[in-house]
Motif scaffolding. Structure first.
Motif, PDB file in Angstrom:
ATOM      1  N   ILE B  29       0.876  -1.169   0.000  1.00  0.00           N
ATOM      2  CA  ILE B  29       0.000   0.000   0.000  1.00  0.00           C
ATOM      3  C   ILE B  29       0.928   1.239   0.000  1.00  0.00           C
ATOM      4  CG2 ILE B  29      -1.751   1.322   1.279  1.00  0.00           C
ATOM      5  CD1 ILE B  29      -2.523  -1.422   2.582  1.00  0.00           C
ATOM      6  N   ASP B  30       0.665   2.120  -0.884  1.00  0.00           N
ATOM      7  CA  ASP B  30       1.487   3.333  -0.958  1.00  0.00           C
ATOM      8  C   ASP B  30       1.115   4.259   0.178  1.00  0.00           C
ATOM      9  OD1 ASP B  30       1.765   6.353  -2.067  1.00  0.00           O
ATOM     10  OD2 ASP B  30       3.318   5.018  -2.954  1.00  0.00           O
ATOM     11  N   GLY B  31       2.134   4.675   0.876  1.00  0.00           N
ATOM     12  CA  GLY B  31       1.901   5.485   2.072  1.00  0.00           C
ATOM     13  C   GLY B  31       1.265   6.826   1.752  1.00  0.00           C
ATOM     14  N   ALA B  32       1.527   7.348   0.606  1.00  0.00           N
ATOM     15  CA  ALA B  32       1.006   8.672   0.292  1.00  0.00           C
ATOM     16  C   ALA B  32      -0.363   8.591  -0.368  1.00  0.00           C
ATOM     17  CB  ALA B  32       1.995   9.388  -0.660  1.00  0.00           C
ATOM     18  N   THR B  33      -0.576   7.642  -1.245  1.00  0.00           N
ATOM     19  CA  THR B  33      -1.800   7.636  -2.042  1.00  0.00           C
ATOM     20  C   THR B  33      -2.801   6.565  -1.624  1.00  0.00           C
ATOM     21  OG1 THR B  33      -0.857   6.037  -3.604  1.00  0.00           O
ATOM     22  CG2 THR B  33      -0.481   8.383  -4.076  1.00  0.00           C
ATOM     23  N   ASP B  34      -2.398   5.641  -0.708  1.00  0.00           N
ATOM     24  CA  ASP B  34      -3.233   4.506  -0.304  1.00  0.00           C
ATOM     25  C   ASP B  34      -3.514   3.551  -1.465  1.00  0.00           C
ATOM     26  OD1 ASP B  34      -5.488   5.544   2.406  1.00  0.00           O
ATOM     27  OD2 ASP B  34      -3.442   4.731   2.404  1.00  0.00           O
ATOM     28  N   ARG B  35      -2.719   3.724  -2.506  1.00  0.00           N
ATOM     29  CA  ARG B  35      -2.885   2.843  -3.654  1.00  0.00           C
ATOM     30  C   ARG B  35      -2.334   1.475  -3.314  1.00  0.00           C
ATOM     31  NH1 ARG B  35      -3.630   2.964  -9.204  1.00  0.00           N
ATOM     32  NH2 ARG B  35      -2.376   1.349 -10.261  1.00  0.00           N
ATOM     33  N   MET B  36      -3.084   0.459  -3.687  1.00  0.00           N
ATOM     34  CA  MET B  36      -2.739  -0.890  -3.270  1.00  0.00           C
ATOM     35  C   MET B  36      -2.408  -1.754  -4.474  1.00  0.00           C
ATOM     36  SD  MET B  36      -4.906  -3.165  -0.647  1.00  0.00           S
ATOM     37  CE  MET B  36      -4.164  -4.572   0.136  1.00  0.00           C
ATOM     38  N   GLU B  37      -1.336  -2.545  -4.299  1.00  0.00           N
ATOM     39  CA  GLU B  37      -0.968  -3.447  -5.372  1.00  0.00           C
ATOM     40  C   GLU B  37      -0.885  -4.869  -4.805  1.00  0.00           C
ATOM     41  OE1 GLU B  37       1.706  -0.473  -8.146  1.00  0.00           O
ATOM     42  OE2 GLU B  37       2.431  -2.523  -7.774  1.00  0.00           O
ATOM     43  N   TRP B  38      -1.422  -5.826  -5.513  1.00  0.00           N
ATOM     44  CA  TRP B  38      -1.451  -7.219  -5.079  1.00  0.00           C
ATOM     45  C   TRP B  38      -0.461  -8.048  -5.865  1.00  0.00           C
ATOM     46  CZ3 TRP B  38      -4.674  -8.999  -1.184  1.00  0.00           C
ATOM     47  CH2 TRP B  38      -5.629  -8.099  -0.699  1.00  0.00           C
ATOM     48  N   GLY B  39       0.117  -8.991  -5.184  1.00  0.00           N
ATOM     49  CA  GLY B  39       0.969  -9.944  -5.881  1.00  0.00           C
ATOM     50  C   GLY B  39       0.087 -10.842  -6.760  1.00  0.00           C
ATOM     51  N   TYR B  40       0.747 -11.510  -7.704  1.00  0.00           N
ATOM     52  CA  TYR B  40      -0.066 -12.201  -8.719  1.00  0.00           C
ATOM     53  C   TYR B  40      -0.829 -13.374  -8.141  1.00  0.00           C
ATOM     54  CZ  TYR B  40       2.709 -16.491  -9.181  1.00  0.00           C
ATOM     55  OH  TYR B  40       3.273 -17.700  -8.963  1.00  0.00           O
ATOM     56  N   VAL B  53      -9.446  -7.140  -9.436  1.00  0.00           N
ATOM     57  CA  VAL B  53      -8.690  -6.779  -8.243  1.00  0.00           C
ATOM     58  C   VAL B  53      -8.604  -5.256  -8.155  1.00  0.00           C
ATOM     59  CG1 VAL B  53      -6.456  -6.961  -7.089  1.00  0.00           C
ATOM     60  CG2 VAL B  53      -7.387  -8.909  -8.355  1.00  0.00           C
ATOM     61  N   GLY B  54      -9.115  -4.773  -7.057  1.00  0.00           N
ATOM     62  CA  GLY B  54      -9.138  -3.338  -6.877  1.00  0.00           C
ATOM     63  C   GLY B  54      -7.748  -2.812  -6.578  1.00  0.00           C
ATOM     64  N   SER B  55      -7.543  -1.545  -6.861  1.00  0.00           N
ATOM     65  CA  SER B  55      -6.229  -0.985  -6.634  1.00  0.00           C
ATOM     66  C   SER B  55      -6.235  -0.009  -5.449  1.00  0.00           C
ATOM     67  CB  SER B  55      -5.746  -0.282  -7.920  1.00  0.00           C
ATOM     68  OG  SER B  55      -6.704   0.711  -8.299  1.00  0.00           O
ATOM     69  N   ASP B  56      -7.278  -0.078  -4.610  1.00  0.00           N
ATOM     70  CA  ASP B  56      -7.247   0.770  -3.418  1.00  0.00           C
ATOM     71  C   ASP B  56      -7.562  -0.048  -2.152  1.00  0.00           C
ATOM     72  OD1 ASP B  56     -10.426   2.258  -4.361  1.00  0.00           O
ATOM     73  OD2 ASP B  56      -9.955   0.312  -3.472  1.00  0.00           O
ATOM     74  N   VAL B  57      -7.307   0.602  -1.039  1.00  0.00           N
ATOM     75  CA  VAL B  57      -7.444  -0.077   0.265  1.00  0.00           C
ATOM     76  C   VAL B  57      -8.901  -0.484   0.537  1.00  0.00           C
ATOM     77  CG1 VAL B  57      -7.232   0.327   2.752  1.00  0.00           C
ATOM     78  CG2 VAL B  57      -5.405   1.010   1.232  1.00  0.00           C
ATOM     79  N   ASP B  58      -9.822   0.310   0.055  1.00  0.00           N
ATOM     80  CA  ASP B  58     -11.233   0.035   0.344  1.00  0.00           C
ATOM     81  C   ASP B  58     -11.667  -1.326  -0.209  1.00  0.00           C
ATOM     82  OD1 ASP B  58     -12.312   3.500   0.041  1.00  0.00           O
ATOM     83  OD2 ASP B  58     -11.572   2.314   1.760  1.00  0.00           O
ATOM     84  N   PHE B  92     -10.953 -13.600   4.883  1.00  0.00           N
ATOM     85  CA  PHE B  92     -10.938 -12.799   3.646  1.00  0.00           C
ATOM     86  C   PHE B  92     -11.801 -13.500   2.605  1.00  0.00           C
ATOM     87  CE2 PHE B  92      -9.321  -9.359   1.288  1.00  0.00           C
ATOM     88  CZ  PHE B  92      -9.058  -9.760  -0.009  1.00  0.00           C
ATOM     89  N   ARG B  93     -12.644 -12.709   1.924  1.00  0.00           N
ATOM     90  CA  ARG B  93     -13.601 -13.306   1.020  1.00  0.00           C
ATOM     91  C   ARG B  93     -12.970 -13.676  -0.313  1.00  0.00           C
ATOM     92  NH1 ARG B  93     -18.051  -9.433   0.371  1.00  0.00           N
ATOM     93  NH2 ARG B  93     -17.219  -8.914  -1.686  1.00  0.00           N
ATOM     94  N   ARG B  94     -13.227 -14.922  -0.661  1.00  0.00           N
ATOM     95  CA  ARG B  94     -12.763 -15.391  -1.953  1.00  0.00           C
ATOM     96  C   ARG B  94     -13.697 -14.864  -3.054  1.00  0.00           C
ATOM     97  NH1 ARG B  94     -11.484 -21.594  -1.106  1.00  0.00           N
ATOM     98  NH2 ARG B  94     -13.679 -21.749  -1.680  1.00  0.00           N
ATOM     99  N   ALA B  95     -13.305 -15.055  -4.289  1.00  0.00           N
ATOM    100  CA  ALA B  95     -14.120 -14.565  -5.416  1.00  0.00           C
ATOM    101  C   ALA B  95     -15.486 -15.238  -5.437  1.00  0.00           C
ATOM    102  CB  ALA B  95     -13.402 -14.836  -6.751  1.00  0.00           C
ATOM    103  N   ASP B  96     -15.535 -16.515  -4.965  1.00  0.00           N
ATOM    104  CA  ASP B  96     -16.822 -17.242  -4.945  1.00  0.00           C
ATOM    105  C   ASP B  96     -17.666 -16.862  -3.717  1.00  0.00           C
ATOM    106  OD1 ASP B  96     -15.384 -20.439  -3.815  1.00  0.00           O
ATOM    107  OD2 ASP B  96     -15.442 -18.426  -2.911  1.00  0.00           O
ATOM    108  N   GLY B  97     -17.173 -15.930  -2.887  1.00  0.00           N
ATOM    109  CA  GLY B  97     -17.980 -15.442  -1.757  1.00  0.00           C
ATOM    110  C   GLY B  97     -17.656 -16.124  -0.449  1.00  0.00           C
ATOM    111  N   VAL B  98     -16.844 -17.186  -0.475  1.00  0.00           N
ATOM    112  CA  VAL B  98     -16.512 -17.904   0.771  1.00  0.00           C
ATOM    113  C   VAL B  98     -15.395 -17.180   1.500  1.00  0.00           C
ATOM    114  CG1 VAL B  98     -15.636 -20.075   1.710  1.00  0.00           C
ATOM    115  CG2 VAL B  98     -17.239 -20.091  -0.210  1.00  0.00           C
ATOM    116  N   TYR B  99     -15.560 -17.003   2.827  1.00  0.00           N
ATOM    117  CA  TYR B  99     -14.513 -16.355   3.618  1.00  0.00           C
ATOM    118  C   TYR B  99     -13.466 -17.381   4.008  1.00  0.00           C
ATOM    119  CZ  TYR B  99     -17.195 -12.054   4.061  1.00  0.00           C
ATOM    120  OH  TYR B  99     -17.850 -10.893   3.776  1.00  0.00           O
ATOM    121  N   ILE B 100     -12.234 -17.070   3.767  1.00  0.00           N
ATOM    122  CA  ILE B 100     -11.125 -17.969   4.058  1.00  0.00           C
ATOM    123  C   ILE B 100     -10.299 -17.333   5.165  1.00  0.00           C
ATOM    124  CG2 ILE B 100      -9.084 -19.151   3.113  1.00  0.00           C
ATOM    125  CD1 ILE B 100     -11.681 -19.977   1.721  1.00  0.00           C
TER     126      ILE B 100
END
Lengths: 136, 563
Positions: B29-40, B53-58, B92-100
């Protein structure tokens, strides 16, 4: 004893009979003595119209054929006989014999003494009683 | 990572490989912009395609389980702001809606000025078992601790306590902190003042059996007093427990834990003990009652036997009585007649042949008559005696004052004889004839054996409560001790037979009369000074008479044995 009247002695024992006989003689009693051996003979003599009623009956209790008490049963039920005074002269000192005799309205109950002298006393008493008593 | 030389470029490859093999996800997460990047690996692990995959913290926060989201945001936010590190768990919710469930670690990267430049995080999927333990451990612990049963969980190797239910703590008056980690025996030692305490030994044996057999072991109800807290007075409190020790086996079949479950059965045991006492008492009474029943049965049988024996004796007595009566009349009528005849004939010979018999003959005849007279008296004596033995007595009041006056008059004592009779003699209950005979015999005896001149006789009476005691005292020669028994027997006299008129029957008859009435007769004598004949006479002869009447039926306390 009353003059003329007979004395009926009911006694089975010869010696006892002779004792009475002799005693009366020794006492000077002049009345005739008639001796019978048991109750039946006594009743027969008493009911024989040829015989005058005796002045007194001297009765032993322990007799063969008909005992003294059985004789009393009959005699005291007989209107003609029941007023004749009966004196029991017996060797029995048993209470029941004494009571039974008086229940049959005997005039006296004498126990035969062993001693002849005493027997004389008994006969003397009977004689006194009979001569003094106002019998029918 | 030391010792491995990996270039910076290759380092990225290593991270990707690690993430791949661990099913992990990583992000920045970028400290200044809160922009988030995920590993592949977000695509492979969570099923999110790149375009989703969203690119922000929200986007990230929105996929955290709502229950976990706020704690995560708060605590991680706090850690990151202070340039710290954070680790925690969340679903954390998976794409199919199940929380893991994921375990997550994150670190803040700050510049020299302390300004947050970037946040790097890594999340690893948790295994199934770990998930439960971690996510539900609290709930299960709470469930376990609030269970109404009394439970301890022990480590099998040393029996140390690893868990305990609140109910157990309450029941044993202890606290969680004071027992966890300790061995069971440290916490609950035997009462050292109780020499019979065996709780520790029994419990250890049971636990060792569980360990050896891997099977549950049910212990017998144990008396295992527990230490009372000082606040409650200290010492030990009596408790009874019903324990079960059950093993908890792991996947490998080995014992991971032992559950020690107990029930506090103290009130039950106390009740039992109370009832036990009552039951014990009842049992005692029952056993005694059985003994008594057996005893009564035995006594009843004995009584029946005794009754039967009494009946036999009574029959014999009645027969004897009849024989005696027959004998009496035989003697009186038959035996006396010849005797009388002999006496009469002897008397006639004496008088009729007086002149024919010489002096010696007359003397012989006189002696003969004396013996005949004596025999006559003896026969009379036997008759008297046999009559006293008969049971047809009539009891009535006998006024002794008058009776004795008559007796003395009949005895015709010599003029110079002095007879003193106690005044106020009682009216006794008895057969008047027998009472008369009794005094006649005793006073007659005193007259006979007293001094020839200056005769003194005393008749006394003492009230002894239930009986009267009478005494007839003379001042005659007295009786030697050795003759005392003899004189009460029939035909026993102490003088030669031909020197006395006595037949020796008087005292025998007296004895018989007294004993028939339930009294006792005895003599006290001082040779040379005289004798006193004592006898007692019960005041309640009537009762004796009833007894005699009831003797006819002879039912002595009938007891019917229970069958």
């Amino acid at each position: 004893m009353k003059p003329g009247r007979a004395i009926l002695l009911v006694e089975d024992d010869d010696i006892d009979a002779r004792t009475v006989q002799r005693g009366l003689k020794d006492l000077g009693v002049a009345n005739p003595l008639v001796r019978v051996g048991n109750g039946e003979e006594a009743l027969a003599w008493l009911r024989d119209s040829a015989n005058q009623p005796p002045g007194i009956i001297l009765l032993d209790l322990n007799l063969p054929m008909m005992t003294g008490l059985e004789f009393l049963d009959v005699a005291k039920a007989d209107r003609r006989l029941r007023r004749i005074p009966v004196v029991v002269i017996t060797s029995s000192r048993l209470e029941e014999d004494r009571l039974a005799s008086f229940d049959h309205s005997v005039a006296g109950y004498m126990v035969k003494p062993a001693d002849y002298g005493q027997l004389l006393e008994v006969l003397r008493t009977i004689h006194h009683y009979w001569t003094t008593s106002e019998a029918p | 990572m030391t010792g491995i030389d990996v270039s910076t470029r290759n380092r990225d490859t290593l991270i990707q490989l690690l993430a791949d093999v661990l099913n992990a996800v990583y992000w920045t997460i970028d400290g200044a912009t809160d922009r988030m990047e995920w590993g592949y690996t977000i695509k492979k692990t969570m099923g999110y395609p790149d375009d989703e995959v969203g690119s922000d913290v929200d986007w990230f926060h929105a996929r955290i389980h709502p229950a976990d989201r706020e704690p995560f945001v708060d605590t991680m936010g706090t850690a990151i702001k202070s340039c710290g590190q954070w680790s925690g768990e969340f679903r954390f919710r998976r794409a199919d809606g199940v929380y893991i469930p994921f375990r997550c670690s994150a670190r803040a990267i700050c510049g020299p000025d302390g300004k947050l430049q970037q946040t790097i995080g890594a999340m690893a999927q948790m295994t199934e078992a770990k998930t439960h333990a971690t996510s539900h451990a609290g709930e299960f612990q709470a469930l376990f601790e609030s269970a109404p049963g009394l439970y301890l969980v022990l480590r099998p190797e040393d029996f140390r306590i690893v868990a305990v239910s609140d109910a157990y703590l309450r029941a044993t008056m202890t606290e969680h902190s004071r027992i966890i980690g300790k061995t069971l025996f440290e916490v609950f030692p035997d009462d050292p003042t109780d020499p019979y305490a065996d709780g520790v030994r029994n419990l250890r044996a049971s636990l060792e059996r569980v360990r050896a057999t891997r099977l549950a072991d049910v212990m017998a109800v144990q008396r295992y007093p527990i230490p009372r807290p000082e606040s409650l007075g200290g010492g030990f409190e009596e408790r009874w427990w019903s324990p079960i020790n059950s093993p908890v086996l792991g996947n490998d079949g080995q014992i991971s834990f032992i559950i020690h479950r107990v029930e506090d059965v103290t009130p039950f045991i106390q009740q039992m003990q109370q009832e036990g006492k009552e039951v014990e008492g009842l049992r005692l009474i029952e056993s005694r009652a059985q003994h008594m029943a057996a005893e009564i049965l035995l006594r009843g049988q004995e009584l029946q036997l005794v009754n039967e024996q009494l009946r036999q004796v009574q029959k014999k007595l009645q027969a004897a009585n009849r024989e005696l009566k027959d004998f009496a009349s035989i003697v009186s009528h038959d035996l006396k007649s010849p005797l009388r005849a002999v006496a009469t004939l002897a008397s006639w010979i004496q008088t009729d042949y007086a002149d024919k018999v010489d002096e010696e003959g007359r003397e012989n005849l006189a002696e003969m008559r004396k013996r005949l007279a004596r025999m006559d008296r003896m026969i009379d004596g036997i008759l008297d005696y046999s009559r006293v033995g008969r049971i047809d007595e009539n009891y009535e009041p006998v006024p002794l004052q008058e009776t004795l006056a008559e007796v003395i008059r009949d005895l015709n004592p010599p003029r110079d004889a002095e007879i003193n009779i106690d005044s106020g003699l009682p009216v006794i209950s008895g057969n008047p004839v027998r009472v008369r005979q009794l005094f006649q015999n005793l006073i007659g005896n005193a007259l006979k054996h007293g001094r020839r001149t200056g005769l003194e006789i005393r008749v006394s009476c003492v009230d002894l409560g239930t009986v009267w005691r009478f005494g007839v005292t003379d001042h005659g020669p007295g009786i030697e001790e050795r003759h005392v028994e003899r004189i009460f027997k029939m035909f026993q006299t102490l003088a030669p037979k031909d020197k006395t008129d006595s037949t020796g029957i008087g005292l025998a008859i007296a004895k018989r009369i007294v004993e028939q009435a339930g009294g006792r007769i005895w003599v006290e004598s001082q040779p040379g000074h005289g004798s006193t004949f004592h006898f007692t006479w019960p005041k309640q002869v009537a009762a004796d008479k009833e007894l005699r009447e009831s003797a006819d039926s002879l039912e002595v306390g009938s007891v019917t044995p229970q069958s």
